[in-house]
Design a protein around this motif. Structure first.
Motif, PDB file in Angstrom:
ATOM      1  N   LEU A   1       2.390   6.500   2.096  1.00  0.00           N
ATOM      2  CA  LEU A   1       1.995   6.247   3.480  1.00  0.00           C
ATOM      3  C   LEU A   1       0.874   7.189   3.920  1.00  0.00           C
ATOM      4  CD1 LEU A   1       5.425   5.637   5.265  1.00  0.00           C
ATOM      5  CD2 LEU A   1       3.667   3.946   4.723  1.00  0.00           C
ATOM      6  N   ARG A   2       0.963   8.443   3.524  1.00  0.00           N
ATOM      7  CA  ARG A   2      -0.074   9.413   3.926  1.00  0.00           C
ATOM      8  C   ARG A   2      -1.423   9.064   3.319  1.00  0.00           C
ATOM      9  NH1 ARG A   2       4.257  13.352   2.962  1.00  0.00           N
ATOM     10  NH2 ARG A   2       5.053  14.058   4.991  1.00  0.00           N
TER      11      ARG A   2
ATOM     12  N   HIS B   1      -2.619   6.287   5.952  1.00  0.00           N
ATOM     13  CA  HIS B   1      -2.430   6.427   7.394  1.00  0.00           C
ATOM     14  C   HIS B   1      -2.581   7.891   7.808  1.00  0.00           C
ATOM     15  CE1 HIS B   1      -0.760   2.322   7.680  1.00  0.00           C
ATOM     16  NE2 HIS B   1      -0.154   2.612   6.543  1.00  0.00           N
ATOM     17  N   LYS B   2      -3.018   8.098   9.013  1.00  0.00           N
ATOM     18  CA  LYS B   2      -3.098   9.427   9.576  1.00  0.00           C
ATOM     19  C   LYS B   2      -1.894   9.654  10.477  1.00  0.00           C
ATOM     20  CE  LYS B   2      -6.003  12.489  12.362  1.00  0.00           C
ATOM     21  NZ  LYS B   2      -7.268  12.609  13.144  1.00  0.00           N
ATOM     22  N   PHE B   3      -1.178  10.758  10.262  1.00  0.00           N
ATOM     23  CA  PHE B   3       0.009  11.065  11.043  1.00  0.00           C
ATOM     24  C   PHE B   3      -0.197  12.346  11.847  1.00  0.00           C
ATOM     25  CE2 PHE B   3       1.543   8.521   7.471  1.00  0.00           C
ATOM     26  CZ  PHE B   3       2.281   7.556   8.149  1.00  0.00           C
TER      27      PHE B   3
ATOM     28  N   SER C   1       4.344  -0.140   2.426  1.00  0.00           N
ATOM     29  CA  SER C   1       3.337   0.884   2.706  1.00  0.00           C
ATOM     30  C   SER C   1       2.130   0.330   3.442  1.00  0.00           C
ATOM     31  CB  SER C   1       2.894   1.561   1.403  1.00  0.00           C
ATOM     32  OG  SER C   1       2.348   0.597   0.508  1.00  0.00           O
ATOM     33  N   HIS C   2       2.025  -0.993   3.566  1.00  0.00           N
ATOM     34  CA  HIS C   2       0.859  -1.578   4.220  1.00  0.00           C
ATOM     35  C   HIS C   2       1.253  -2.127   5.596  1.00  0.00           C
ATOM     36  CE1 HIS C   2       2.898  -4.891   2.152  1.00  0.00           C
ATOM     37  NE2 HIS C   2       2.400  -5.681   3.092  1.00  0.00           N
TER      38      HIS C   2
ATOM     39  N   LEU D   1       0.957   0.080  11.159  1.00  0.00           N
ATOM     40  CA  LEU D   1       0.644   0.058  12.586  1.00  0.00           C
ATOM     41  C   LEU D   1       0.970  -1.299  13.211  1.00  0.00           C
ATOM     42  CD1 LEU D   1      -2.697   2.076  12.809  1.00  0.00           C
ATOM     43  CD2 LEU D   1      -0.518   2.667  13.885  1.00  0.00           C
TER      44      LEU D   1
END
Length: 254
Positions: free
Chosen positions: A20-21, A24-26, A77-78, A81
């Motif tokens: 995920l990282r 994506h930005k967490f 994982s996709h 959002l």
């Protein structure tokens, strides 16, 4: 929408977090709009208890990287959002357990699933039950008794042959654990506004512990349980397989 990411200590959850990282930005939990939790039901329960420490608990979107994952969405994982944006929300209020011990102390803990009273020795417990100030059962002789929320009704409560509660029911399940007398009593459904008190009989001879989810208090003499309406937690689910659907399906499981 800003997302935070929490993962259990398992290898599977850690590997999923790295995937995920990569795409994506967490942000830290305090800055997030929604918290994504990777693990099993136990880890999500841990995250919810951590959220209780915040003034403004964040909604949680769990993805299953554990075993049963009843409270979790499928892991992908996709499109994270988009999934979070389209998710169905379910709000819940935790129980608040206030326990008085034989030594005279008083402690309080929240419970998201259930509050249970359990015998500590080989002897059965003897427990009186008071609902909204009225004694409803002078003495339940049993291994224990529990109060479950709708969200927790499919956990320990179901294993103890308690009823599955629809999420919108605003009910609590009062369920005996291995009752000896009265032998045929199978529990009760109570309004969500009920105040439930347990009085331990012969506490010196028949010690009882009280457990709020995973927090245990030994040698209790009196326990008060009620929903804490001042706290609201939010779980998020993919609309095609939401928690209320899962609970409905459990009622027809073989």
């Amino acid at each position: 929408m800003k997302l935070a990411l929490l993962a259990s200590e398992s290898h599977v959850a850690g590997a999923a977090a790295e995937r995920l990282r990569a795409g994506h930005k967490f942000v830290p939990v305090r800055d997030a709009d929604v918290v994504v939790a990777l693990g099993g039901d136990g880890f999500l329960l841990h995250c919810l208890h951590e959220a209780l420490q915040l003034k403004d608990p964040k909604p949680m979107f769990g993805m299953n990287r554990g075993t049963v994952g009843f409270l979790m969405n499928d892991f992908r994982s996709h499109d994270l959002l988009a999934r979070v944006a389209a998710a169905k929300q379910f709000t819940l209020n935790p129980l608040l357990m206030t326990a008085t011990t034989a030594a005279g102390g008083s402690v309080s803990f929240p419970a998201i699933n259930e509050v249970s009273l359990l015998r500590e020795t080989r002897q059965t417990a003897k427990i009186g039950i008071v609902i909204d100030g009225k004694t409803r059962m002078e003495e339940l002789i049993c291994d224990g008794v529990l109060v479950a929320t709708p969200a927790g009704s499919t956990a320990y409560n179901l294993s103890a042959n308690g009823p599955i509660l629809p999420l919108e029911s605003d009910l609590l399940a009062l369920t005996p654990i291995s009752p000896f007398r009265p032998r045929r009593w199978r529990g009760a459904l109570l309004p969500g506004a009920s105040v439930i008190e347990f009085v331990v009989r012969e506490a010196d001879k028949r010690p009882v512990s009280a457990v709020a989810d995973q927090m245990e208090v030994r040698d209790v003499t009196h326990v008060r349980v009620a929903l804490d309406r001042t706290i609201t937690l939010t779980l998020m689910f993919d609309p095609e397989y939401a928690l209320d659907d899962r609970i409905s399906l459990e009622q027809f499981a073989s």
